[in-house]
Design an enzyme around this catalytic site. Structure first.
Site, PDB file in Angstrom:
ATOM      1  CE  LYS A 135      -4.474   0.880   0.159  1.00  0.00           C
ATOM      2  NZ  LYS A 135      -5.538   0.012  -0.381  1.00  0.00           N
TER       3      LYS A 135
HETATM    4  P1  NAD Z   1     -12.858   7.566  -3.170  1.00  0.00           P
HETATM    5  O1  NAD Z   1     -11.861   8.597  -2.812  1.00  0.00           O
HETATM    6  O2  NAD Z   1     -13.260   7.415  -4.596  1.00  0.00           O
HETATM    7  O3  NAD Z   1     -14.200   7.788  -2.315  1.00  0.00           O
HETATM    8  C1  NAD Z   1     -14.223   7.931  -0.923  1.00  0.00           C
HETATM    9  C2  NAD Z   1     -15.618   8.433  -0.556  1.00  0.00           C
HETATM   10  O4  NAD Z   1     -15.768   8.451   0.871  1.00  0.00           O
HETATM   11  C3  NAD Z   1     -15.907   9.864  -1.031  1.00  0.00           C
HETATM   12  O5  NAD Z   1     -17.250   9.928  -1.487  1.00  0.00           O
HETATM   13  C4  NAD Z   1     -15.768  10.701   0.242  1.00  0.00           C
HETATM   14  O6  NAD Z   1     -16.512  11.896   0.180  1.00  0.00           O
HETATM   15  C5  NAD Z   1     -16.336   9.718   1.237  1.00  0.00           C
HETATM   16  N1  NAD Z   1     -15.985   9.984   2.625  1.00  0.00           N
HETATM   17  C6  NAD Z   1     -14.785  10.300   3.156  1.00  0.00           C
HETATM   18  N2  NAD Z   1     -14.911  10.447   4.488  1.00  0.00           N
HETATM   19  C7  NAD Z   1     -16.199  10.207   4.783  1.00  0.00           C
HETATM   20  C8  NAD Z   1     -16.966  10.205   5.983  1.00  0.00           C
HETATM   21  N3  NAD Z   1     -16.399  10.476   7.145  1.00  0.00           N
HETATM   22  N4  NAD Z   1     -18.284   9.901   5.911  1.00  0.00           N
HETATM   23  C9  NAD Z   1     -18.856   9.614   4.729  1.00  0.00           C
HETATM   24  N5  NAD Z   1     -18.194   9.604   3.572  1.00  0.00           N
HETATM   25  C10 NAD Z   1     -16.897   9.906   3.598  1.00  0.00           C
HETATM   26  O7  NAD Z   1     -12.305   6.185  -2.580  1.00  0.00           O
HETATM   27  P2  NAD Z   1     -12.684   4.713  -3.035  1.00  0.00           P
HETATM   28  O8  NAD Z   1     -11.672   4.269  -4.018  1.00  0.00           O
HETATM   29  O9  NAD Z   1     -14.132   4.639  -3.355  1.00  0.00           O
HETATM   30  O10 NAD Z   1     -12.364   3.911  -1.685  1.00  0.00           O
HETATM   31  C11 NAD Z   1     -13.320   3.805  -0.626  1.00  0.00           C
HETATM   32  C12 NAD Z   1     -12.911   2.659   0.282  1.00  0.00           C
HETATM   33  O11 NAD Z   1     -12.845   1.445  -0.472  1.00  0.00           O
HETATM   34  C13 NAD Z   1     -11.523   2.811   0.937  1.00  0.00           C
HETATM   35  O12 NAD Z   1     -11.555   2.185   2.201  1.00  0.00           O
HETATM   36  C14 NAD Z   1     -10.634   2.020   0.008  1.00  0.00           C
HETATM   37  O13 NAD Z   1      -9.444   1.578   0.647  1.00  0.00           O
HETATM   38  C15 NAD Z   1     -11.558   0.868  -0.324  1.00  0.00           C
HETATM   39  N6  NAD Z   1     -11.214   0.144  -1.560  1.00  0.00           N
HETATM   40  C16 NAD Z   1     -11.134   0.791  -2.748  1.00  0.00           C
HETATM   41  C17 NAD Z   1     -10.839   0.066  -3.900  1.00  0.00           C
HETATM   42  C18 NAD Z   1     -10.803   0.692  -5.258  1.00  0.00           C
HETATM   43  O14 NAD Z   1     -10.697  -0.050  -6.248  1.00  0.00           O
HETATM   44  N7  NAD Z   1     -10.929   2.007  -5.390  1.00  0.00           N
HETATM   45  C19 NAD Z   1     -10.589  -1.312  -3.809  1.00  0.00           C
HETATM   46  C20 NAD Z   1     -10.692  -1.939  -2.564  1.00  0.00           C
HETATM   47  C21 NAD Z   1     -11.018  -1.194  -1.445  1.00  0.00           C
END
Ligand code: NAD
Length: 423
Positions: A113
């Site tokens: 990561k």
């Molecule tokens: P992103 O940056 O696209 O979206 C994050 C979202 O969370 C945004 O809408 C933001 O406004 C919201 N957010 C942040 N703090 C918040 C809060 N306190 N309350 C409510 N909403 C809040 O990120 P993502 O890629 O969608 O990732 C989201 C989660 O999924 C993370 O934990 C990431 O590690 C995990 N993840 C992502 C992927 C991927 O392919 N992008 C894969 C596996 C896991």
């Protein structure tokens, strides 16, 4: 290494949590103590200084990390996160989760990561590009198609992967598309990658409903976070007849017990960016979203959202952890005692890394698959992993998180046993 990482026994931080989970799984599987010991610490930690010229003309120095937890099963794989709260403990915990996750879906990677401590919402696109290119240069000594392949995570996206690909390639003098995944399709990205994590979330949600005798199309769903994972999960669930009753992002949350019009909300977000001004629901707080009336809760934002404080009030019957580490150990214990069925992160959100693996394979072969082929292969892998985790859960009478950990840790430990200790 442990001193650098500030590991506190029994604590509630993401790293304490991941280490506690590892200990429990290792004990249950009776893993060789030497292998267990090795798995507790990451193989490599790289801390880099990222100086960039801001648009004002002044130089600002950011801090970046890349942590490689394990290479037992193949090259390292893991996302890059841009966020003010990024720290070494968090990135290490997420790297470890990546190791188990890749093993749960049985793809040939170890976990890594990366992250930069910054607030991209306060930076211009030019500043973000300069930050990305300098960070990519700094970590280029340990990344590469056979070494460690980054991908998007919170606040990073295909454009940022494109800049990393370009920086890495320019330094070598030839194009290396397989150095990152989650890149734009025109640069060799995979069809279906953008929404892959969400599609995987949908597959396991559907399977969990079937396992629990529920139907997704007659269930109500609340989703925390409306970024890549949250928004695509909402859309795919909506397209398959599920009723999404609450969604949130960092700006706030909305609730509509009749079901939110997701296509309208997506159109609103693409114009206005923030979700809270959308007229199709009542404004609630992020705290209320987690506790609202729903059958299925999908946390898809950040770590540590479900805690001992709010777990007693959560009404969902099923929680599908689309985010990484959204539940603290104390929160998890309460959910278990209350009989709430939790599909753990290392299974629930493994669709992203699975299609990243497909993308890497396609990039290396320079031979590309149709979206249908990608989605069918993803469904097959997620179904297989779900079935294997449920079988372990029933065999050992454990919860699904421990069963998934046992599957992942067991596979990594087996690889470690056959590789032995070098030198
Ligand atoms: P992103 O940056 O696209 O979206 C994050 C979202 O969370 C945004 O809408 C933001 O406004 C919201 N957010 C942040 N703090 C918040 C809060 N306190 N309350 C409510 N909403 C809040 O990120 P993502 O890629 O969608 O990732 C989201 C989660 O999924 C993370 O934990 C990431 O590690 C995990 N993840 C992502 C992927 C991927 O392919 N992008 C894969 C596996 C896991």
């Amino acid at each position: 290494m442990k001193k650098i990482l500030k590991i506190s026994e029994g604590g509630q931080g993401p790293l304490d949590m991941v280490l506690t989970q590892l200990d429990i799984a290792a004990q249950k599987l009776k893993i060789d103590p030497d292998i267990h010991e090795k798995l507790k610490t990451p193989q490599r930690i790289l801390i880099v200084s990222v100086p960039i010229r801001m648009d004002s003309g002044k130089v600002k120095v950011f801090t970046g990390y890349r942590v490689q937890h394990s290479m037992e099963r193949g090259p390292c794989k893991g996302g890059i996160r841009y966020h003010p709260q990024v720290d070494l403990n968090e990135i290490t915990a997420l790297a470890m989760l990546m190791t188990w996750k890749c093993a749960v879906v049985n793809i040939p990677y170890g976990g890594a990561k990366g992250g930069v401590v910054c607030d991209p919402s306060q930076m211009s696109i030019y500043e973000i590009e300069r930050l990305t290119r300098r960070y990519a240069s700094e970590i280029s000594i340990i990344i590469g198609p056979d070494k460690d392949i980054p991908a998007p995570d919170v606040n990073t996206n295909p454009q940022i992967m494109g800049w990393i690909l370009d920086t890495y390639s320019m330094n070598l003098g030839h194009s290396v598309p397989s150095v990152v995944t989650g890149k734009p399709i025109c640069l060799g990205g995979s069809k279906g990658r953008l929404e892959a994590t969400a599609r995987g979330v949908f597959f396991v949600t559907e399977q969990t409903c079937a396992y629990k005798g529920m139907s997704l199309s007659s269930s109500s769903v609340a989703i925390q976070g409306f970024g890549n994972v949250g928004s695509h999960s909402a859309r795919i669930i909506h397209e398959h007849g599920g009723k999404v009753v609450a969604v949130s992002d960092v700006s706030g949350a909305i609730h509509n017990p009749e079901g939110i019009d997701i296509p309208k909300l997506l159109a609103h977000i693409s114009q206005n960016k923030a979700l809270k001004d959308f007229a199709g629901g009542r404004v609630i707080s992020n705290k209320q979203l987690l506790e609202c009336n729903c059958d299925i809760l999908i946390p898809a934002a950040l770590e540590g959202q479900i805690t001992e404080e709010n777990a007693p009030r959560i009404k969902a019957k099923i929680i599908v952890e689309a985010a990484n580490a959204p539940t603290t150990p104390a929160g998890d214990k309460i959910l278990n005692e209350r009989g709430i069925f939790v599909v753990p992160d290392i299974l629930a959100n493994a669709g992203g890394v699975t299609v990243s693996y497909f993308e890497w394979v396609q990039s290396i072969q320079e031979y590309f698959w149709s979206e249908e082929e990608v989605n069918n292969k993803l469904r097959a892998i997620m179904t297989q992993a779900f079935t294997e985790v449920i079988a372990l859960m029933e065999q050992y009478h454990v919860d699904m998180r421990l069963a998934a950990m046992m599957l992942g840790v067991g596979r990594v430990a087996e690889a470690g046993k056959y590789r032995g200790l070098w030198p």
